[in-house]
Design a protein around this motif. Structure first.
Motif, PDB file in Angstrom:
ATOM      1  N   GLY A 150      19.621  11.052  13.350  1.00  0.00           N
ATOM      2  CA  GLY A 150      20.613   9.931  13.409  1.00  0.00           C
ATOM      3  C   GLY A 150      19.533   8.519  13.475  1.00  0.00           C
ATOM      4  N   ARG A 151      20.464   7.488  13.843  1.00  0.00           N
ATOM      5  CA  ARG A 151      19.584   6.213  13.955  1.00  0.00           C
ATOM      6  C   ARG A 151      18.678   6.246  15.154  1.00  0.00           C
ATOM      7  N   ILE A 152      17.665   5.405  14.999  1.00  0.00           N
ATOM      8  CA  ILE A 152      16.629   5.386  15.843  1.00  0.00           C
ATOM      9  C   ILE A 152      16.644   4.235  16.755  1.00  0.00           C
ATOM     10  N   ARG A 153      16.902   4.175  18.160  1.00  0.00           N
ATOM     11  CA  ARG A 153      17.190   2.859  18.791  1.00  0.00           C
ATOM     12  C   ARG A 153      15.650   2.188  19.034  1.00  0.00           C
ATOM     13  N   SER A 154      15.398   1.179  18.294  1.00  0.00           N
ATOM     14  CA  SER A 154      14.275   0.452  18.525  1.00  0.00           C
ATOM     15  C   SER A 154      13.561   0.362  19.855  1.00  0.00           C
ATOM     16  N   GLY A 155      12.443   0.749  20.021  1.00  0.00           N
ATOM     17  CA  GLY A 155      11.639   0.449  21.415  1.00  0.00           C
ATOM     18  C   GLY A 155      11.978   1.468  22.320  1.00  0.00           C
ATOM     19  N   PHE A 156      13.001   2.419  21.974  1.00  0.00           N
ATOM     20  CA  PHE A 156      13.048   3.343  23.002  1.00  0.00           C
ATOM     21  C   PHE A 156      13.157   4.750  22.489  1.00  0.00           C
ATOM     22  N   HIS A 157      12.780   5.108  21.206  1.00  0.00           N
ATOM     23  CA  HIS A 157      12.206   6.361  20.723  1.00  0.00           C
ATOM     24  C   HIS A 157      13.335   7.365  20.553  1.00  0.00           C
ATOM     25  N   TYR A 158      14.328   7.291  20.649  1.00  0.00           N
ATOM     26  CA  TYR A 158      15.272   8.355  20.576  1.00  0.00           C
ATOM     27  C   TYR A 158      16.516   8.132  19.315  1.00  0.00           C
ATOM     28  N   THR A 159      16.999   9.286  18.891  1.00  0.00           N
ATOM     29  CA  THR A 159      17.925   8.832  17.907  1.00  0.00           C
ATOM     30  C   THR A 159      19.431   9.169  18.432  1.00  0.00           C
ATOM     31  N   TYR A 160      20.202   8.369  18.014  1.00  0.00           N
ATOM     32  CA  TYR A 160      21.624   8.361  18.410  1.00  0.00           C
ATOM     33  C   TYR A 160      22.716   7.937  17.328  1.00  0.00           C
ATOM     34  N   GLY A 161      24.130   7.898  17.744  1.00  0.00           N
ATOM     35  CA  GLY A 161      24.982   7.659  16.797  1.00  0.00           C
ATOM     36  C   GLY A 161      25.726   8.892  16.210  1.00  0.00           C
ATOM     37  N   ALA A 162      26.659   8.469  15.171  1.00  0.00           N
ATOM     38  CA  ALA A 162      27.483   9.548  14.628  1.00  0.00           C
ATOM     39  C   ALA A 162      27.089  10.574  14.282  1.00  0.00           C
ATOM     40  N   GLU A 163      25.664  10.357  13.495  1.00  0.00           N
ATOM     41  CA  GLU A 163      25.206  11.621  12.886  1.00  0.00           C
ATOM     42  C   GLU A 163      24.736  12.738  14.081  1.00  0.00           C
ATOM     43  N   VAL A 164      24.114  11.966  15.003  1.00  0.00           N
ATOM     44  CA  VAL A 164      23.551  12.816  16.139  1.00  0.00           C
ATOM     45  C   VAL A 164      24.746  13.497  16.807  1.00  0.00           C
ATOM     46  N   LEU A 165      25.837  13.034  16.990  1.00  0.00           N
ATOM     47  CA  LEU A 165      27.034  13.471  17.597  1.00  0.00           C
ATOM     48  C   LEU A 165      27.698  14.763  16.861  1.00  0.00           C
ATOM     49  N   GLU A 166      27.733  14.306  15.443  1.00  0.00           N
ATOM     50  CA  GLU A 166      28.252  15.601  14.634  1.00  0.00           C
ATOM     51  C   GLU A 166      27.445  16.712  14.739  1.00  0.00           C
ATOM     52  N   GLU A 167      26.167  16.413  14.455  1.00  0.00           N
ATOM     53  CA  GLU A 167      25.117  17.662  14.481  1.00  0.00           C
ATOM     54  C   GLU A 167      25.274  18.221  15.746  1.00  0.00           C
ATOM     55  N   LEU A 168      25.360  17.853  16.901  1.00  0.00           N
ATOM     56  CA  LEU A 168      25.346  18.503  18.286  1.00  0.00           C
ATOM     57  C   LEU A 168      26.692  19.331  18.487  1.00  0.00           C
TER      58      LEU A 168
END
Length: 259
Positions: A150-168
């Motif tokens: 998904g999107r990478i939250r700059s400075g925090f090193h994790y992915t988030y956003g619609a793609e992550v939610l859809e995959e989960l």
């Protein structure tokens, strides 16, 4: 970067970048973190004193004595580091060889990742949205790692956003190892709305939710709620928890483990 980091977060990231790139200039770091060169030079002086880097004219380099990952704990991770290590070690007994698990992101999860790598466990398939965690876990060749994209939250090193939610949404995990910024009688809370959404989706995808949190977070309340205490199957914390808090939590969570 989407937002300026606090001093400790920025310095932690400087150490990571120097380990990765071997050297960086003050100008590069100033652009990266959206702060002045004076601020960066102050950061470098503080980090050099601790042995994390060596200052050069116009920048910094990796010190000659540095060793590669397994990763030294970052600045943020050193807050309650001993407790997080103990919690991580206690969590290992809930992992079986060759199973598939989901791991949340955060500094307590980094301690858990390190514990997994140094344990006798083999053949795990591990899903996570945590880039730092995957970097730790790849040190063990018998683990199969799946980064949830998904999107990478700059400075925090994790992915988030619609793609992550859809995959989960398409997964069913037997176990989730979860982190939280705060835990109170109101439930589990954290600072970011985007992160709340990911954590909710993780909980929904898991059959058993195992929460790892140090006692300093118990009784605290963050910005936004992502779970009730009833969503947690197992809580693992440290011996710093008060007797009163422990008694109350054991009434609401089926199993509470003191590391």
């Amino acid at each position: 970067m989407e937002e300026k980091l606090f001093t400790e977060e920025r310095r932690d990231e400087i150490v990571r970048l120097i380990n990765e790139k071997k050297s960086m200039s003050v100008q590069e770091m100033s652009r990266q973190f959206h702060v002045s060169g004076t601020t960066i030079r102050t950061d470098l002086s503080a980090l050099e004193e601790k042995g994390y880097l060596r200052r050069t004219h116009g920048g910094a380099v990796l010190p000659s004595s540095a060793v590669p990952f397994l990763r030294e704990p970052g600045i943020q991770e050193r807050a309650h580091f001993k407790e997080k290590q103990e919690i991580a070690e206690a969590a290992l007994r809930f992992v079986e060889p060759y199973e598939t698990i989901l791991i949340d992101n955060g500094t307590t999860m980094a301690a858990f990742d390190n514990a997994l790598v140094t344990s006798s466990l083999n053949g795990l398939t591990i899903y996570s949205n945590d880039l730092n965690g995957m970097q730790i876990l790849e040190a063990k060749e018998s683990f199969e790692l799946r980064l949830i994209g998904g999107r990478i939250r700059s400075g925090f090193h994790y992915t988030y956003g619609a793609e992550v939610l859809e995959e989960l949404h398409g997964y069913h995990f037997r176990k989730l190892f979860l982190a939280t910024s705060a835990l109170s009688k109101e439930g589990l809370t954290t600072a970011s709305s985007d992160l709340c959404a990911v954590k909710r989706a993780m909980i929904a995808s898991a059959e058993q939710v195992i929460l790892l949190t140090d006692s300093s977070k118990i009784g605290e309340i963050g910005f936004q709620k992502f779970a009730d205490l009833s969503d947690i199957d197992i809580l693992i914390t440290d011996s710093g928890i008060s007797e009163d808090a422990l008694k109350k939590l054991r009434k609401q969570i089926p199993e509470v483990v003191i590391a």
